[in-house]
Design a protein around this motif. Structure first.
Motif: not given
Length: 186
Positions: A128, A131-133
């Motif tokens: 990931d 790191k969209l969260r």
């Protein structure tokens, strides 16, 4: 009671799969690591898949690259007794590193704005990379590779084994990091 219509539950979408290692990226990373004078590896959760650990060890030992674990490492990412285990604080190594290979990490160094030397090249391998969260992820990265860590490291090792000549000698770099490791465990 009234007769209710049947509830239609949609079939779930298949889980997303990570892309296969791309030859262009493998070649670029292999050449960067082979040409680097002071490379380091930083990991926080490469060991989430325990099968990735031997691949990371093989890479480190093949090129005599120290592996630093982040302070918040949650997995056994690299054997602590290995002479290339650099410890949990890469701050000093970041000052001289010309290549920083991040293998699975959210916080490779703190603070994120405290970037290593200007001409350092940062390669980021993670399942990931966006790191969209996270509300903010402020690490500069020169090459971002989204892939399964173990599969990608294995493919990289395959490329490296074809490029490394038998005359390649990283003993001097290995001795430097072995001495550093000896100081860490005292």
């Amino acid at each position: 009671l009234e007769q209710q219509p049947p509830v239609m539950i949609p079939t779930p979408s298949p889980a997303a799969t990570l892309p296969e290692p791309q030859a262009r990226d493998l070649e670029e990373v292999a050449d960067q690591l082979l040409g680097s004078k002071q490379p380091i590896i930083i990991t926080e959760y490469a060991g989430e898949n325990p099968e990735a650990v031997p691949s990371l060890v093989e890479l480190a030992e093949l090129l005599s690259i120290p592996v630093f674990e982040c302070l918040s490492a949650q997995f056994a990412n690299f054997p602590r007794e290995n002479l290339l285990h650099g410890g949990y604080n890469a701050a000093e190594a970041l000052k001289t590193a010309d290549t920083i290979f991040i293998v699975g990490a959210v916080t490779p160094w703190l603070p994120g704005s405290d970037f290593p030397q200007k001409d350092s090249r940062v390669i980021f391998l993670d399942n990931d990379t966006l790191k969209l969260r996270l509300p903010y992820w402020g690490y500069r990265v020169d090459l971002s590779i989204t892939a399964d860590i173990k599969r990608w490291l294995d493919a990289l090792l395959g490329v490296l084994h074809t490029k490394i000549s038998k005359s390649s000698d990283n003993r001097q770099r290995f001795e430097y990091w072995r001495t550093n490791h000896d100081h860490l465990i005292k």
